[in-house]
Design a protein around this motif. Structure first.
Motif, PDB file in Angstrom:
ATOM      1  N   MET A   1       0.319   3.485  -3.358  1.00 50.90           N
ATOM      2  CA  MET A   1      -0.829   4.374  -3.137  1.00 50.90           C
ATOM      3  C   MET A   1      -0.828   5.601  -4.030  1.00 50.90           C
ATOM      4  SD  MET A   1      -0.154   6.338   0.463  1.00 50.90           S
ATOM      5  CE  MET A   1      -0.314   4.989   1.580  1.00 50.90           C
TER       6      MET A   1
ATOM      7  N   ALA B   1      -2.435   2.925   6.512  1.00 51.81           N
ATOM      8  CA  ALA B   1      -1.294   3.198   5.626  1.00 51.81           C
ATOM      9  C   ALA B   1      -1.194   4.696   5.353  1.00 51.81           C
ATOM     10  CB  ALA B   1      -1.446   2.418   4.317  1.00 51.81           C
TER      11      ALA B   1
ATOM     12  N   LEU C   1       0.830  -1.211   0.000  1.00 48.03           N
ATOM     13  CA  LEU C   1       0.000   0.000   0.000  1.00 48.03           C
ATOM     14  C   LEU C   1       0.862   1.257   0.000  1.00 48.03           C
ATOM     15  CD1 LEU C   1      -2.802  -1.025   2.530  1.00 48.03           C
ATOM     16  CD2 LEU C   1      -2.987  -0.878   0.040  1.00 48.03           C
TER      17      LEU C   1
ATOM     18  N   ALA D   1      -6.662   3.464  -0.646  1.00 48.86           N
ATOM     19  CA  ALA D   1      -5.465   4.221  -0.279  1.00 48.86           C
ATOM     20  C   ALA D   1      -5.162   5.262  -1.347  1.00 48.86           C
ATOM     21  CB  ALA D   1      -4.280   3.274  -0.088  1.00 48.86           C
ATOM     22  N   SER D   2      -5.339   4.884  -2.606  1.00 49.81           N
ATOM     23  CA  SER D   2      -5.078   5.816  -3.696  1.00 49.81           C
ATOM     24  C   SER D   2      -6.047   6.997  -3.642  1.00 49.81           C
ATOM     25  CB  SER D   2      -5.189   5.063  -5.029  1.00 49.81           C
ATOM     26  OG  SER D   2      -5.594   5.901  -6.070  1.00 49.81           O
TER      27      SER D   2
ATOM     28  N   SER E   1      -8.346  -2.290  -0.849  1.00 53.73           N
ATOM     29  CA  SER E   1      -7.521  -1.434   0.011  1.00 53.73           C
ATOM     30  C   SER E   1      -6.652  -0.496  -0.820  1.00 53.73           C
ATOM     31  CB  SER E   1      -6.615  -2.290   0.898  1.00 53.73           C
ATOM     32  OG  SER E   1      -7.395  -2.988   1.835  1.00 53.73           O
ATOM     33  N   LEU E   2      -6.133  -1.012  -1.916  1.00 53.12           N
ATOM     34  CA  LEU E   2      -5.253  -0.179  -2.740  1.00 53.12           C
ATOM     35  C   LEU E   2      -6.036   0.960  -3.398  1.00 53.12           C
ATOM     36  CD1 LEU E   2      -2.482   0.426  -3.823  1.00 53.12           C
ATOM     37  CD2 LEU E   2      -2.824  -1.299  -5.604  1.00 53.12           C
TER      38      LEU E   2
ATOM     39  N   ALA F   1      -6.022   0.364   4.841  1.00 60.99           N
ATOM     40  CA  ALA F   1      -5.720   1.455   3.915  1.00 60.99           C
ATOM     41  C   ALA F   1      -5.675   2.787   4.674  1.00 60.99           C
ATOM     42  CB  ALA F   1      -6.768   1.502   2.807  1.00 60.99           C
TER      43      ALA F   1
END
Ligand code: ATP
Ligand code: MG
Length: 439
Positions: A306, A365, A302, A333-334, A329-330, A362
């Motif tokens: 991200m 992170a 991540l 996070a992005s 999650s990715l 996420a």
């Protein structure tokens, strides 16, 4: 280096493991079957590092050997005679029969992996090899690097003999990662990533001749299956030195051949490098997230990726085939990463509305990489407090007050929670006054 390494065995292993290896050695000698400890365990013992998995190679009838161990010491044995592999899992009955001075059965699973010595041939670059039973010499020659191609013989009088036909001990001494033959990377390009991992883990250098072999193998990287290449990156991200290893992969131009959007820049490096070890991570995050196996690895992915756009993530996913949980999650996070500045001066209730949509790993992170103190604090509060806030009133209470079940339930409960979060109400009484107004 002298060839009798029995002292090395005695000094590197704890009493229990040593006892178990002696027992294997004894049983192998009785069946006149050569038995060896091989690969990473030999490498790490010589380096004086902790060893965990014990890979054993047998030259001979693996089923007969497994059965003799089972008969004598109990436990459970899973044999795949077709693949020439067996796993011995110890249980309490083994310990009773062993008469080993251990107060109780350890709470971790204790097992040993045993394989028949084999040689391998690669019909197609990058695919899995064809395997054939063979002897220890061939078995060492099929391996990735000289430092991973040593064996310590265990059976009978041979106990402690080092088998090192490829100069592994010398390379270990000099800190060199070296392939065993020039076609190695073409046969299996995952070895390139493994080389970078060992180099970074031990502070070694990849031999010049070995580095020179990368360019011919680079075009074959695209032939690797999603699972195999992802696995190598997983292993790297689980290492304490992951940031350094990724930087090295970028330097050697080994990321773009996996997928054109795969990058590693200064910003990604500082995101990953600051995280440090997983132990440090536990100290700095006071909230109690479920820290399952692979948490550090997932966090590493991540932090690394991200900054990619949703488009690029989608396209990368076609190559690497992430799990659906990780992909969610990715993406999350992005999204947070690209809208980070909108979290300054956000009301707690708005923050909960927004972050509540995202997987916690996420959010965590992004918390780690937020530099602005205000934003970091918002994420901190969300993770440690705000996400737990709930009104006293429940759906049942609303039903009792005669409200028809429907979407208004959610609206009212959300409104009450928001009032708590933003400090509009501070007591149960104030909550019920507000509820009266809303109804
Ligand atoms: P680690 O500490 O990373 O687990 P290891 O040496 O135990 O190191 P494993 O991936 O567990 O590594 O593999 C065990 C052994 O199998 C290695 O030591 C190596 O000899 C051999 N091996 C693993 N992967 C490959 C590969 N792709 N090609 C050739 N040999 C390999
Ligand atoms: Mg291993």
């Amino acid at each position: 280096m002298e060839s009798d390494h029995s002292a090395l065995l005695e000094n590197s292993l704890d009493g229990l493991h040593l006892e178990l290896l002696h027992l294997f050695a004894h049983q192998a000698a009785a069946l006149q079957t050569p038995l060896y400890l091989v690969g990473g365990v030999v490498r790490d013992m010589i380096l004086g590092r902790a060893v965990n998995d014990f890979d054993l190679v047998i030259e001979g009838d693996i089923t007969a050997f497994a059965e003799s161990i089972l008969k004598k010491y109990g436990g459970k044995i899973l044999v795949h005679s077709h693949f020439g592999t067996a796993k011995w899992i110890l249980n309490e009955s083994t310990f009773k029969r062993l008469d080993f001075p251990i107060s109780r059965f350890p709470d971790f699973e204790l097992s040993f992996d045993l394989v028949s010595a084999r040689s391998e041939t690669y019909a197609k670059p990058g695919a899995l090899p064809d395997v054939e039973r063979s002897n220890i010499d061939d078995d060492l020659r099929r391996r990735d690097f000289t430092i991973n191609a040593m064996a310590l013989r265990l059976d009978g009088n041979h106990y402690g003999e080092l088998i090192d036909p490829l100069g592994g001990a010398a390379d270990l001494d000099n800190g060199i990662v070296r392939v065993i033959h020039p076609k190695s990377f073409i046969d299996d390009p995952t070895r390139i990533y493994r080389a970078v991992r060992y180099e970074g883990r031990y502070g070694f250098q990849i031999a010049d001749e070995t580095l020179a072999l990368i360019s011919d193998a680079r075009p074959i990287i695209k032939e690797l299956s999603a699972e195999r290449i992802r696995h190598e990156l997983d292993l790297i991200l689980a290492e304490p030195n992951a940031a350094f290893m990724l930087a090295r992969l970028a330097e050697l131009d080994l990321l773009k051949p996996i997928h054109p959007v795969l990058f590693y820049d200064e910003a990604a490096h500082s995101r990953l490098a600051n995280i440090g070890s997983f132990r440090a991570l536990r100290r700095i995050s006071p909230w109690n997230l479920d820290r399952g196996e692979g948490t550090k690895r997932v966090l590493g992915w991540l932090l690394w990726l991200m900054s990619l756009s949703h488009n690029d993530i989608g396209s990368l996913n076609l190559r690497l085939q992430f799990s659906s949980d990780f992909l969610a999650s990715l993406f999350a996070a992005s999204t947070m990463f690209s809208t980070l500045s909108s979290f300054v001066d956000i009301k707690p209730s708005q923050c909960v509305e927004r972050l509540g949509l995202y997987p916690l790993n996420a959010v965590e992170a992004v918390y780690f990489i937020a530099l602005d103190e205000k934003i970091k604090n918002v994420f901190f509060k969300y993770l440690s407090e705000w996400r737990h806030v709930k009104p006293h009133v429940t759906g049942d209470d609303l039903k009792e007050r005669g409200l028809e079940p429907g979407p208004r339930y959610g609206e009212i409960l959300r409104r009450l929670r928001a009032a708590w979060l933003d400090g509009e109400i501070k007591s149960k009484e104030q909550e019920s006054t507000l509820l009266d107004e809303l109804l």
